[in-house]
Design a protein around this motif. Structure first.
Motif, short mmCIF file in Angstrom:
data_model
loop_
_atom_site.label_atom_id
_atom_site.label_comp_id
_atom_site.label_asym_id
_atom_site.label_seq_id
_atom_site.Cartn_x
_atom_site.Cartn_y
_atom_site.Cartn_z
N THR A 191 0.82 -1.21 0.00
CA THR A 191 0.00 0.00 0.00
C THR A 191 0.86 1.26 0.00
OG1 THR A 191 -1.72 -1.19 1.22
CG2 THR A 191 -1.86 1.21 1.22
N VAL A 192 1.87 1.29 0.84
CA VAL A 192 2.79 2.43 0.94
C VAL A 192 4.23 1.89 0.85
CG1 VAL A 192 1.32 4.07 2.17
CG2 VAL A 192 2.54 2.35 3.46
N PRO A 193 4.68 1.57 -0.36
CA PRO A 193 5.97 0.88 -0.50
C PRO A 193 7.16 1.75 -0.11
CG PRO A 193 5.11 1.50 -2.64
CD PRO A 193 4.04 1.83 -1.63
N LEU A 194 8.23 1.06 0.22
CA LEU A 194 9.52 1.73 0.48
C LEU A 194 9.96 2.48 -0.75
CD1 LEU A 194 11.46 -1.18 2.18
CD2 LEU A 194 11.02 1.03 3.21
N ARG A 219 7.59 5.11 9.71
CA ARG A 219 7.08 6.03 8.68
C ARG A 219 6.05 5.33 7.80
NH1 ARG A 219 11.90 8.75 6.36
NH2 ARG A 219 12.29 6.65 5.64
N LEU A 220 6.33 4.08 7.40
CA LEU A 220 5.39 3.33 6.57
C LEU A 220 4.09 3.02 7.32
CD1 LEU A 220 7.81 0.74 4.91
CD2 LEU A 220 6.77 2.74 3.84
N ILE A 221 4.21 2.66 8.59
CA ILE A 221 3.02 2.31 9.36
C ILE A 221 2.13 3.53 9.59
CG2 ILE A 221 2.27 1.60 11.68
CD1 ILE A 221 4.48 -0.55 11.53
N VAL A 222 2.73 4.68 9.86
CA VAL A 222 1.93 5.90 10.01
C VAL A 222 1.21 6.22 8.70
CG1 VAL A 222 2.06 8.40 10.37
CG2 VAL A 222 3.26 6.86 11.93
N ALA A 223 1.92 6.11 7.58
CA ALA A 223 1.30 6.36 6.27
C ALA A 223 0.19 5.35 5.98
CB ALA A 223 2.36 6.31 5.17
N TYR A 224 0.41 4.10 6.35
CA TYR A 224 -0.60 3.05 6.15
C TYR A 224 -1.84 3.34 7.00
CZ TYR A 224 -2.66 -1.63 5.99
OH TYR A 224 -3.52 -2.70 5.82
N CYS A 225 -1.63 3.73 8.25
CA CYS A 225 -2.76 4.06 9.13
C CYS A 225 -3.56 5.23 8.56
CB CYS A 225 -2.27 4.36 10.54
SG CYS A 225 -1.73 2.90 11.44
N ARG A 226 -2.88 6.22 8.00
CA ARG A 226 -3.59 7.34 7.37
C ARG A 226 -4.41 6.84 6.19
NH1 ARG A 226 1.44 11.12 7.46
NH2 ARG A 226 1.22 12.03 9.52
N GLU A 227 -3.80 5.99 5.38
CA GLU A 227 -4.47 5.44 4.19
C GLU A 227 -5.72 4.65 4.59
OE1 GLU A 227 -4.91 4.51 0.12
OE2 GLU A 227 -3.37 5.81 0.97
N LYS A 228 -5.64 3.90 5.68
CA LYS A 228 -6.75 3.07 6.15
C LYS A 228 -7.68 3.82 7.12
CE LYS A 228 -5.66 -0.54 3.86
NZ LYS A 228 -6.53 -1.04 2.81
#
Length: 107
Positions: free
Chosen positions: A21-24, A70-79
């Motif tokens: 969902t929010v790749p490196l 950073r990825l998890i925060v972006a993923y949480c925003r996305e979801k």
């Protein structure tokens, strides 16, 4: 003062979704992820194994905790998972899963 603590637990399957969902940076989200391994820290890291984009072989990537956060925060925003901006956020391994802890003060 009241303190709220939440834990969001990411299984290996959910971690695959995070990386797709929010790749490196530099990681093609369409690549097939073969395996994910949470490595206990401190700080925790993740070993990601995927097919090479050229179709031959596999590549292993070590993802550091600051990248994971950073990825998890972006993923949480996305979801649309709410995260307080001023909360203390930490990562730790919990067996073969990754735990994202959020601690905030309530007034």
């Amino acid at each position: 003062m009241i303190t709220e603590i939440r834990h969001i637990i990411f299984s290996n399957d959910e971690l695959k979704l995070v990386f797709q969902t929010v790749p490196l940076e530099g990681f093609d989200a369409s690549r097939r992820i073969l395996s994910i391994q949470v490595v206990e820290g401190p700080p925790p890291t993740v070993k990601l194994s995927s097919d090479l984009p050229t179709g031959g072989g596999r590549e292993e990537i070590q993802v550091e905790s600051y990248q994971l956060a950073r990825l998890i925060v972006a993923y949480c925003r996305e979801k649309r998972i709410p995260l307080p901006k001023d909360a203390l956020k930490t990562l730790h391994a919990q067996g073969d899963q990754l735990c994202f802890s959020i601690m905030s003060s309530l007034s």
